[in-house]
Motif scaffolding. Structure first.
Motif, short mmCIF file in Angstrom:
data_model
loop_
_atom_site.label_atom_id
_atom_site.label_comp_id
_atom_site.label_asym_id
_atom_site.label_seq_id
_atom_site.Cartn_x
_atom_site.Cartn_y
_atom_site.Cartn_z
N TYR A 12 0.84 -1.21 0.00
CA TYR A 12 0.00 0.00 0.00
C TYR A 12 0.87 1.25 0.00
O TYR A 12 0.62 2.20 -0.75
N CYS A 13 1.87 1.26 0.85
CA CYS A 13 2.74 2.44 0.94
C CYS A 13 3.47 2.67 -0.36
O CYS A 13 3.61 3.81 -0.82
N ARG A 14 3.93 1.59 -0.99
CA ARG A 14 4.73 1.75 -2.20
C ARG A 14 3.88 2.14 -3.41
O ARG A 14 4.41 2.56 -4.42
N LEU A 47 -3.74 3.27 3.87
CA LEU A 47 -4.21 1.89 4.10
C LEU A 47 -3.08 0.97 4.54
O LEU A 47 -3.24 -0.25 4.56
N CYS A 48 -1.93 1.53 4.90
CA CYS A 48 -0.74 0.74 5.26
C CYS A 48 -1.11 -0.45 6.16
O CYS A 48 -1.88 -0.31 7.10
N ASN A 49 -0.56 -1.59 5.81
CA ASN A 49 -0.74 -2.75 6.70
C ASN A 49 0.60 -3.36 7.09
O ASN A 49 0.74 -4.56 7.27
N GLY A 50 1.59 -2.48 7.19
CA GLY A 50 2.92 -2.93 7.60
C GLY A 50 2.87 -3.58 8.97
O GLY A 50 1.94 -3.35 9.74
ZN LIG Z 1 2.98 0.49 4.82
#
Ligand SMILES: [Zn+2]
Ligand SMILES: [Zn+2]
Length: 336
Positions: A95-97, A103-106
């Protein structure tokens, strides 16, 4: 340092003294200059979003960088004023990239002030990648509330609603987010109709460029069904989501922003036969933070904000709950 902390099971924040945090190699230490209060805080204190641990609340942050880690780029200046991208994305996941960092799910990610320490404090540590420089002419209190109360409507209206010049837009609900939503839609060149129960909010919407304002009580009499390209529901209750479905045109879009109720009704026949798109909207991206600060700096959006001392945070949360905060409230720390 002072901090107002969420304690599981308690309905008020605990005003305490905790050690000043230290930045890691990729972090900055912000001396908080303003922190916005938000309905989301009330949802947490009401136990609707259960967190099992104690943390400092406050997810709308603006502060001065007073210290930075040794891996932080030279672009970030000690002494500069920065706003925090509250979703606190990892910068690394899919999502970040791909530009969807809201919506980041890191791994292990949490939001600033919602599950991890936030801005109701004298100091805050955040990853350097998640701060955005505040333009010179923008005050800390405006910058703080903009990180949610402008960023969220901007993301909903421009990015997800795809509103552009001459789009016909209905804005439902003119609270802290909705009134900025009117300004965002006007800045994009849309033709805006705004609706709310409060006459004072309708007046404000008119002042900010709405072409038409309609009291919610008279909406069925005054507005033709199926007449808007995009309807933004900043309330999210049965009644408003039903209105959204009544007034969106065939092939149009409803963007749902408000969390007024955990369930809203979908009337399936018109939704299907008119091919209406229903789009959820959550906060906004890092890139959009830059865009909103530019619009604010150019005077195209003027976020309304009131200020109060941070030590009175519990009082202002009560006022917000009682509907007595007229625009948006930013808290200022006592040691300036
Ligand atoms: Zn992320
Ligand atoms: Zn918020």
């Amino acid at each position: 340092m002072f901090a107002a902390r969420y304690v599981p099971g308690e309905k008020k924040l605990s005003l305490t003294d905790i050690p000043k945090p230290r930045p890691g190699p990729r972090d900055v230490l912000l001396k908080i200059r303003a922190a916005g209060i938000c309905h989301s805080d009330l949802h947490v204190l009401a136990g609707e979003v259960p967190y099992p641990h104690t943390f400092t609340m406050g997810h709308e942050a603006c502060g001065e960088v007073v210290e930075k880690g040794n891996e932080v780029s030279a672009d970030i200046k000690v002494g500069g004023l920065y706003a925090v991208h509250g979703p606190n994305p990892c910068g690394d996941c899919t999502y970040c990239r791909t530009g969807h960092d809201n919506l980041c799910n890191g791994p292990g990610r949490t939001f600033v002030g919602l599950g991890q320490d936030g801005a109701y404090a004298d100091y805050l540590v955040v990853p350097a990648r998640n701060v955005v420089e505040v333009p010179k002419g923008v005050s800390p209190e405006v910058a703080a509330v903009a990180t949610d109360a402008v960023l969220t409507p901007y993301h909903a209206i421009k990015t997800l609603g795809e509103v552009q010049t001459n789009s016909k837009v209905l804005v439902i609900g003119l609270g802290g987010l909705g009134i900025n939503g009117v300004q965002v839609a006007v800045a994009l060149g849309a033709k805006v109709t705004a609706t709310d129960l409060r006459e004072s909010s309708l007046e404000l919407a008119k002042k900010f460029g709405a072409n038409e304002t309609v009291n919610s009580k008279e909406i069925d009499k005054k507005i033709k069904p199926a007449s808007f390209d995009v309807v933004i529901d900043f309330v999210g209750r049965d009644s408003t989501f039903t209105q959204a479905q009544t007034f969106v045109r065939p092939g149009g879009t409803i963007v749902l922003v408000g969390l007024g109720s955990s369930h809203v009704p979908v009337i399936s026949t018109p939704l299907i036969s008119y091919q209406v798109r229903v789009q959820g909207a959550f906060w906004g991206t890092h890139q959009e933070m830059h865009e909103i600060f530019q619009l604010i700096d150019e005077g195209k959006i003027k976020p309304q904000v009131e200020t109060a001392p941070m030590k009175d945070v519990n009082h202002w949360l009560e006022e917000l709950e009682a509907g007595r905060v007229k625009s948006r409230m930013a808290l200022l720390p006592s040691q300036m």
